[in-house]
Enzyme design. Structure first.
Site, PDB file in Angstrom:
ATOM      1  N   THR A   6       0.890  -1.271   0.081  1.00 48.95           N
ATOM      2  CA  THR A   6      -0.130  -0.127  -0.114  1.00 48.95           C
ATOM      3  C   THR A   6       0.859   1.108   0.028  1.00 48.95           C
ATOM      4  O   THR A   6       2.138   1.137   0.368  1.00 48.95           O
ATOM      5  CB  THR A   6      -1.008   0.107   1.307  1.00 48.95           C
ATOM      6  N   ASN A   8      -0.913   3.840   0.911  1.00 49.59           N
ATOM      7  CA  ASN A   8      -1.652   4.827   1.960  1.00 49.59           C
ATOM      8  C   ASN A   8      -1.280   4.635   3.306  1.00 49.59           C
ATOM      9  O   ASN A   8      -1.577   3.510   3.934  1.00 49.59           O
ATOM     10  CB  ASN A   8      -3.381   4.213   1.677  1.00 49.59           C
ATOM     11  N   GLU A  33      -4.187  -0.726 -11.536  1.00 51.29           N
ATOM     12  CA  GLU A  33      -5.565  -0.942 -10.717  1.00 51.29           C
ATOM     13  C   GLU A  33      -6.397  -1.228 -12.120  1.00 51.29           C
ATOM     14  O   GLU A  33      -7.141  -0.336 -12.593  1.00 51.29           O
ATOM     15  CB  GLU A  33      -5.712   0.550 -10.243  1.00 51.29           C
ATOM     16  N   ASP A  61      -8.351  -3.399  -0.708  1.00 48.26           N
ATOM     17  CA  ASP A  61      -9.234  -2.478  -1.606  1.00 48.26           C
ATOM     18  C   ASP A  61     -10.302  -1.931  -0.876  1.00 48.26           C
ATOM     19  O   ASP A  61     -11.209  -3.058  -0.382  1.00 48.26           O
ATOM     20  CB  ASP A  61      -9.569  -3.083  -2.954  1.00 48.26           C
ATOM     21  N   SER A  62     -10.674  -0.794  -0.823  1.00 49.97           N
ATOM     22  CA  SER A  62     -11.861  -0.328  -0.004  1.00 49.97           C
ATOM     23  C   SER A  62     -12.433   0.707  -0.913  1.00 49.97           C
ATOM     24  O   SER A  62     -12.000   1.458  -1.781  1.00 49.97           O
ATOM     25  CB  SER A  62     -11.490  -0.049   1.316  1.00 49.97           C
ATOM     26  N   LYS A 162     -13.885   4.454  15.252  1.00 52.86           N
ATOM     27  CA  LYS A 162     -13.746   4.026  14.043  1.00 52.86           C
ATOM     28  C   LYS A 162     -12.552   2.542  14.116  1.00 52.86           C
ATOM     29  O   LYS A 162     -13.124   1.419  13.581  1.00 52.86           O
ATOM     30  CB  LYS A 162     -12.889   4.904  13.058  1.00 52.86           C
ATOM     31  N   HIS A 167     -14.669  -0.991   8.660  1.00 50.41           N
ATOM     32  CA  HIS A 167     -14.655  -2.118   7.592  1.00 50.41           C
ATOM     33  C   HIS A 167     -13.328  -2.716   7.438  1.00 50.41           C
ATOM     34  O   HIS A 167     -13.011  -3.861   7.586  1.00 50.41           O
ATOM     35  CB  HIS A 167     -15.041  -1.435   6.260  1.00 50.41           C
ATOM     36  N   ARG A 168     -12.329  -1.973   7.580  1.00 48.61           N
ATOM     37  CA  ARG A 168     -10.954  -2.433   7.654  1.00 48.61           C
ATOM     38  C   ARG A 168     -10.593  -3.151   8.799  1.00 48.61           C
ATOM     39  O   ARG A 168     -10.025  -4.219   8.658  1.00 48.61           O
ATOM     40  CB  ARG A 168      -9.862  -1.376   7.398  1.00 48.61           C
TER      41      ARG A 168
HETATM   42  P1  IMP Z   1      -8.103   2.363  -2.795  1.00 50.81           P
HETATM   43  O1  IMP Z   1      -8.647   1.114  -1.911  1.00 50.81           O
HETATM   44  O2  IMP Z   1      -6.622   2.532  -2.688  1.00 50.81           O
HETATM   45  O3  IMP Z   1      -8.780   2.161  -4.214  1.00 50.81           O
HETATM   46  O4  IMP Z   1      -8.726   3.520  -2.195  1.00 50.81           O
HETATM   47  C1  IMP Z   1      -9.911   3.534  -1.126  1.00 50.81           C
HETATM   48  C2  IMP Z   1     -10.402   4.922  -0.960  1.00 50.81           C
HETATM   49  O5  IMP Z   1     -11.694   4.662  -0.370  1.00 50.81           O
HETATM   50  C3  IMP Z   1      -9.651   5.804  -0.373  1.00 50.81           C
HETATM   51  O6  IMP Z   1      -8.583   6.595  -0.868  1.00 50.81           O
HETATM   52  C4  IMP Z   1     -10.668   6.798   0.554  1.00 50.81           C
HETATM   53  O7  IMP Z   1     -11.089   7.691  -0.239  1.00 50.81           O
HETATM   54  C5  IMP Z   1     -11.849   5.749   0.759  1.00 50.81           C
HETATM   55  N1  IMP Z   1     -11.734   4.905   1.830  1.00 50.81           N
HETATM   56  C6  IMP Z   1     -11.489   3.618   2.208  1.00 50.81           C
HETATM   57  N2  IMP Z   1     -11.399   3.344   3.386  1.00 50.81           N
HETATM   58  C7  IMP Z   1     -11.905   4.542   4.089  1.00 50.81           C
HETATM   59  C8  IMP Z   1     -11.816   4.822   5.372  1.00 50.81           C
HETATM   60  O8  IMP Z   1     -11.575   3.981   6.307  1.00 50.81           O
HETATM   61  N3  IMP Z   1     -12.013   6.017   5.581  1.00 50.81           N
HETATM   62  C9  IMP Z   1     -12.280   6.788   4.735  1.00 50.81           C
HETATM   63  N4  IMP Z   1     -12.175   6.604   3.469  1.00 50.81           N
HETATM   64  C10 IMP Z   1     -11.904   5.401   3.085  1.00 50.81           C
END
Ligand code: IMP
Length: 185
Positions: A6, A8, A33, A61-62, A162, A167-168
């Site tokens: 990741t 992030n 992606e 992925d979320s 949170k 979800h995570r």
């Molecule tokens: P990806 O999984 O990197 O494609 O991005 C998921 C995107 O969903 C993130 O960049 C956020 O914009 C949003 N997202 C996913 N999880 C969260 C969270 O726990 N809090 C807020 N936004 C989230």
């Protein structure tokens, strides 16, 4: 130790907290992606990363799914925030609500874990609502506009909330119990 692919840092720090005592190391890779569901994207990224490094790893992925927008932005959540502000999203939902829609929304996470015995998916979801304004300094992404069901604060106002219901958190706890069962030592 397990690698988490990741870039992030918000996701990384949550994973490091939730997977304890398993050590999580960040691995930054420039992965394709693909378009598709969270499940399809997570599986494709895990496979691509495993082909590159050949070590046990996971990707996550979320997305943020808004009911009145048919689940949008969903898998496009990160992309949408490059073009719209959180206030824009709130304004859109205010408009939808005036037309009779609900403010219902949810976060969903799909973790794909891969090692030499194959690939497994772990999922988590948290339901709630789009807030009426942007509130709180914590978290990242859509946290300042998401209020989980049964509460009044946004995830960004109450990161403690949170931490144990997101979800995570749910997807990672499932991964952790799988990993500890697989190699308990
Ligand atoms: P990806 O999984 O990197 O494609 O991005 C998921 C995107 O969903 C993130 O960049 C956020 O914009 C949003 N997202 C996913 N999880 C969260 C969270 O726990 N809090 C807020 N936004 C989230």
């Amino acid at each position: 130790m397990v690698l988490f692919v990741t870039s992030n840092t918000g996701k990384l720090s949550e994973a490091q907290a939730h997977l304890q005592p398993i050590e999580v190391e960040q691995l930054k890779l420039d992965l394709d992606e693909p378009r598709g569901s969270l499940e399809e994207i997570a599986m494709a990224k895990a496979l691509q990363a495993y082909r590159e490094v050949g070590k046990a790893l996971f990707v996550e992925d979320s997305g943020f799914f808004i009911e009145s927008l048919g689940g949008f932005p969903g898998a496009y959540s990160a992309h949408v925030l490059k073009h719209l502000s959180l206030s824009d999203v709130v304004a859109l939902i205010d408009k939808k609500e005036k037309e009779g829609a609900t403010r219902a929304a949810y976060f969903k996470a799909v973790v794909a874990y891969i090692d030499d015995s194959g690939i497994r998916l772990f999922k988590g979801r948290v339901d709630g609502f789009v807030a009426k304004d942007v509130r709180g300094e914590g978290g990242f992404g859509y946290d300042p506009i998401f209020i989980p069901k049964g509460y009044e604060e946004t995830f960004a106002e109450n990161e403690g909330l949170k931490r144990n219901m997101s979800h995570r958190y749910r997807a990672l706890i499932a991964l952790k119990s799988f990993m500890l069962k697989e190699s308990p030592s």
